[in-house]
Design an enzyme around this catalytic site. Sequence first.
Site, PDB file in Angstrom:
ATOM      1  N   ASN A  17       0.842  -1.178  -0.133  1.00  0.00           N
ATOM      2  CA  ASN A  17       0.060  -0.042  -0.017  1.00  0.00           C
ATOM      3  C   ASN A  17       0.713   1.357   0.195  1.00  0.00           C
ATOM      4  OD1 ASN A  17      -1.685   2.226   0.583  1.00  0.00           O
ATOM      5  ND2 ASN A  17      -2.335   1.472   2.681  1.00  0.00           N
ATOM      6  N   LYS A  19       0.085   4.232  -0.322  1.00  0.00           N
ATOM      7  CA  LYS A  19      -0.719   5.491   0.141  1.00  0.00           C
ATOM      8  C   LYS A  19      -0.344   6.563  -0.643  1.00  0.00           C
ATOM      9  CE  LYS A  19      -0.283   3.284   4.765  1.00  0.00           C
ATOM     10  NZ  LYS A  19      -0.281   3.425   6.077  1.00  0.00           N
ATOM     11  N   HIS A 102      -9.582   1.307   4.834  1.00  0.00           N
ATOM     12  CA  HIS A 102      -8.471   1.316   5.601  1.00  0.00           C
ATOM     13  C   HIS A 102      -8.512   2.275   6.559  1.00  0.00           C
ATOM     14  CE1 HIS A 102      -4.314   2.941   6.206  1.00  0.00           C
ATOM     15  NE2 HIS A 102      -3.811   1.573   5.634  1.00  0.00           N
ATOM     16  N   GLU A 104      -6.991   4.580   7.688  1.00  0.00           N
ATOM     17  CA  GLU A 104      -6.858   6.059   7.387  1.00  0.00           C
ATOM     18  C   GLU A 104      -8.036   6.731   6.702  1.00  0.00           C
ATOM     19  OE1 GLU A 104      -3.019   5.426   5.495  1.00  0.00           O
ATOM     20  OE2 GLU A 104      -2.028   4.774   7.655  1.00  0.00           O
ATOM     21  N   GLU A 174      -5.638  -5.116  10.349  1.00  0.00           N
ATOM     22  CA  GLU A 174      -4.732  -4.241  10.746  1.00  0.00           C
ATOM     23  C   GLU A 174      -4.987  -3.344  12.020  1.00  0.00           C
ATOM     24  OE1 GLU A 174      -2.504  -2.606   6.612  1.00  0.00           O
ATOM     25  OE2 GLU A 174      -4.437  -1.428   6.984  1.00  0.00           O
ATOM     26  N   GLY A 180       2.131   2.349  10.936  1.00  0.00           N
ATOM     27  CA  GLY A 180       2.983   3.263  10.656  1.00  0.00           C
ATOM     28  C   GLY A 180       4.009   3.645  12.225  1.00  0.00           C
ATOM     29  N   SER A 220       2.980  -2.206  10.414  1.00  0.00           N
ATOM     30  CA  SER A 220       4.542  -2.255  10.500  1.00  0.00           C
ATOM     31  C   SER A 220       5.227  -3.655   9.950  1.00  0.00           C
ATOM     32  CB  SER A 220       4.781  -1.825  11.869  1.00  0.00           C
ATOM     33  OG  SER A 220       4.418  -0.596  12.352  1.00  0.00           O
TER      34      SER A 220
HETATM   35  P1  PGA Z   1       2.611   0.065   7.696  1.00  0.00           P
HETATM   36  O1  PGA Z   1       1.002   0.504   6.933  1.00  0.00           O
HETATM   37  O2  PGA Z   1       3.075  -0.878   6.870  1.00  0.00           O
HETATM   38  O3  PGA Z   1       3.443   1.471   7.339  1.00  0.00           O
HETATM   39  O4  PGA Z   1       2.165   0.084   9.162  1.00  0.00           O
HETATM   40  C1  PGA Z   1       0.483  -0.604   6.810  1.00  0.00           C
HETATM   41  C2  PGA Z   1      -0.998  -0.162   6.106  1.00  0.00           C
HETATM   42  O5  PGA Z   1      -1.479   1.018   6.547  1.00  0.00           O
HETATM   43  O6  PGA Z   1      -1.464  -0.708   5.368  1.00  0.00           O
END
Ligand code: PGA
Length: 258
Positions: A17, A19, A102, A104, A174, A180, A220
């Site tokens: 992803n 982003k 997601h 976010e 997630e 993140g 992560s």
């Molecule tokens: P990350 O993000 O691996 O940077 O923690 C995962 C995601 O948001 O899909």
Amino acid sequence: MPEEGGIMSRRPLLAGNWKMHMNIAEAEALASAIVRASIPEDRDVMLAPPYTALAAVGRVLAGSSVMLGAQNVCWEEKGAFTGEISPLMLQDVGCRMVLLGHSERRHIFGETDEMVNKRVAAALRFGLVPVLCIGETLDERESGHTFSVLERQLRSGLKDINPGAGNDLVVAYEPVWAIGTGKTASIEQAQEAHFFVRDLLAGMYEKNIATQMRILYGGSVNSDNVDSLMSQPDVDGALVGGAALKADSFIRIIHFNS
Ligand code: PGA
């Protein structure tokens, strides 16, 4: 509970992803590096670049086994929906999958379970495989609400949804506190949540659909922890943010356990 292994074993899916990162040239370079890396035949790989790079990355991926994915989709085909993207537009650039719900989108942009549900339905209607993301916040975990949140997000995200087959839909667990932050769920926490989700799916759909459906872990994931996460029986893949932005680390993730 669904069986593991044997003919029912699930094909791992490693999804990047990206982003809101990468201009077109950067996206092409990263996608080319991934296409050039020899990917073991027993697994699937998907890249979800930002919309502006979808067409360019789609051209790089053409003819390879790497699938193109998008980061969201609208439930309408066309019309006055400023800022949204149509499932027809995603089909047009060759998308096969789409991330939905997601954290976010939910927490920064206010997407509700109902909106996510409409997006899941639209994706399936247009032959795109939805990757339905669910996960609890730190507050929810600490106050003992992890499983009720996962259940609500799963049941409402999949309300009136009938995936034709187990691989028509993917779920991504997630935990929001792991995204993140560099803080990964322990393998026990991941397996516990994945087992819980699969058990719910088994109650919602025919048993073989729940057995075949892939449940990805995200939050992560990196080249150091991917092997242990993937060793868990109900972890069928990874949804990777930060570590998917560099060819070396994502290629290592693709090669988990090999
Ligand atoms: P990350 O993000 O691996 O940077 O923690 C995962 C995601 O948001 O899909």
